[in-house]
Design an enzyme around this catalytic site. Structure first.
Site, short mmCIF file in Angstrom:
data_model
loop_
_atom_site.label_atom_id
_atom_site.label_comp_id
_atom_site.label_asym_id
_atom_site.label_seq_id
_atom_site.Cartn_x
_atom_site.Cartn_y
_atom_site.Cartn_z
N ASN A 4 15.38 28.23 1.00
CA ASN A 4 15.19 29.28 1.93
C ASN A 4 16.00 29.23 3.10
OD1 ASN A 4 14.05 26.56 2.67
ND2 ASN A 4 12.64 27.65 4.29
N LYS A 57 11.86 25.79 -6.54
CA LYS A 57 10.77 25.65 -5.29
C LYS A 57 10.01 27.12 -5.18
CE LYS A 57 9.26 24.53 -1.13
NZ LYS A 57 10.00 24.19 0.01
N HIS A 89 5.23 24.69 -2.10
CA HIS A 89 4.51 24.95 -0.54
C HIS A 89 3.09 25.68 -0.70
CE1 HIS A 89 4.72 25.83 3.85
NE2 HIS A 89 3.82 26.68 3.45
N HIS A 143 4.03 18.60 1.21
CA HIS A 143 3.59 18.38 2.42
C HIS A 143 1.95 18.56 2.59
CE1 HIS A 143 5.00 22.68 2.47
NE2 HIS A 143 6.32 22.36 2.50
N ASP A 214 10.43 16.73 5.05
CA ASP A 214 10.24 18.28 5.34
C ASP A 214 11.20 18.82 6.40
OD1 ASP A 214 9.14 20.87 4.63
OD2 ASP A 214 7.58 20.52 6.25
N HIS A 218 15.67 23.50 13.07
CA HIS A 218 15.58 24.71 13.94
C HIS A 218 16.24 23.92 15.28
CE1 HIS A 218 13.56 27.10 11.26
NE2 HIS A 218 12.72 26.33 11.11
N GLY A 233 8.48 24.31 11.67
CA GLY A 233 9.26 23.11 11.19
C GLY A 233 9.93 22.08 12.24
#
Length: 348
Positions: A4, A57, A89, A143, A214, A218, A233
């Site tokens: 991503n 993913k 996810h 997660h 994970d 940022h 995140g």
């Protein structure tokens, strides 16, 4: 490294671009995921065969970036045709969209956990189990954040595996939101003590197979935005081992169990060649630890571009002392040495 990114890693061109960057710059050995989306869902079985591909993913709920498999028929196609491990996810997009309309945005980040509630995760994980069991898919649910999913996964079967993060095992709601604000925001969210205890139960009864960072780097500037305009995140790759060694010192799990969760099981699950164990013929990828060394986590010591940590100010007992990659020492006592010459990970 996850797909991503911008641009998203959804085709051969972008995948090979990452491999080329890593060949020049990576200190560690590396592999990358291909992201599933509506445009490439029928090509996933070909894309997963590329050299250096760890697997596929799937984002079932919107998170950072715009990668998404929200329609059940597309999920079924992906889980039917993929032969390698599929990392997922697991949050239900339809429920997230509906609930977001009803959430009182004026309350701020405390609403994040209520919005992305446990039911959103359970609905999604039930769908994964449904199709993974139907097609014998090797599905890895990332997660996990709820005690309910741990219960659901206790009879998951040999093909399905599960991950939890140090964040969900260490931070707890509502304290983390009161202390950290939007810096505590991640998907799926940090939840109450009840759910955290459920995750620890999943480790003790072997429902949980892996601990993953994970890592979501940022910046401080990005995270300072007010919810819901703040990105989800936390950075975690640098602190994962120390946080978990601290839990070992606090008798939450044994050192051998941590080795299984961080090293042995990931290599088994992803069929990584010659890694995960100290044995003849295997690559000398080793981490030397000091179980008694205490460190204080400080934002200024975080080497990621994010330059912050949710554990800032926390004292942790247990720390990596040296890192050996492909037989060469790359880090010793906090100092990087030698040069970046990581290799593309091979899979059996």
């Amino acid at each position: 490294e996850m797909p991503n990114t911008s641009p998203a890693t959804i085709d051969e061109k972008e995948f090979k671009r990452k491999i080329n960057i890593a060949e020049k710059n990576s200190w560690t050995n590396y592999a990358f995921f291909i992201g599933a989306c509506k445009a490439n869902v029928y090509e996933l079985d070909k894309l997963e065969k590329m050299n250096g591909c760890a697997g596929i993913k799937i984002f079932m709920g919107s998170s950072t970036g715009n990668l998404l498999i929200s329609e059940e028929k597309d999920l079924e196609i992906a889980l039917k045709i993929c032969k390698r491990r599929v990392a997922i996810h697991s949050e239900d997009e339809k429920r997230l969209v509906e609930r977001f309309k009803k959430i009182d945005k004026s309350n701020g980040v405390i609403e994040h956990e209520k919005w992305r509630d446990p039911v959103s995760a359970v609905i999604s994980t039930k769908k994964v189990l449904k199709y993974a069991k139907k097609y014998n898919t090797k599905a890895h649910i990332l997660h996990i954040s709820t005690a309910d999913e741990i219960e659901l996964l206790q009879n998951k079967g040999k093909h399905i595996t599960a991950e939890v993060t140090p964040q969900h095992l260490t931070l707890v709601s509502p304290d983390c939101y009161n202390e950290l604000g939007s810096f505590a925001q991640m998907n799926p969210p940090i939840r109450s003590l009840k759910h955290q205890l459920g995750l620890w139960k999943g480790i003790s009864n072997e429902t949980v197979d892996v601990i993953g960072s994970d890592h979501a780097p940022h910046t401080i500037e990005e995270k300072k935005n007010l919810w819901p305009n703040s990105p989800s995140g936390m950075p975690g790759v640098q602190t994962t081992l120390s946080v978990m060694l601290n839990h070992v010192n606090n008798k939450k799990l044994t050192l051998q169990k941590l080795i299984e969760l961080l090293s042995e099981n990931p290599c088994k699950i992803y069929n990584i060649k010659n890694k995960g164990f100290i044995k003849k013929g295997y690559d000398a990828d080793l981490t030397v630890i000091d179980l008694n060394k205490e460190i204080i986590v400080k934002n200024e010591d975080i080497v990621s571009k994010s330059q912050w940590s949710p554990y800032n100010g926390m004292t942790l007992k247990g720390s990596p002392f040296a890192t050996i990659i492909n037989g060469s020492i790359k880090m010793i006592d906090g100092k990087i040495i030698d040069k970046p010459n990581g290799k593309t990970i091979e899979f059996n």
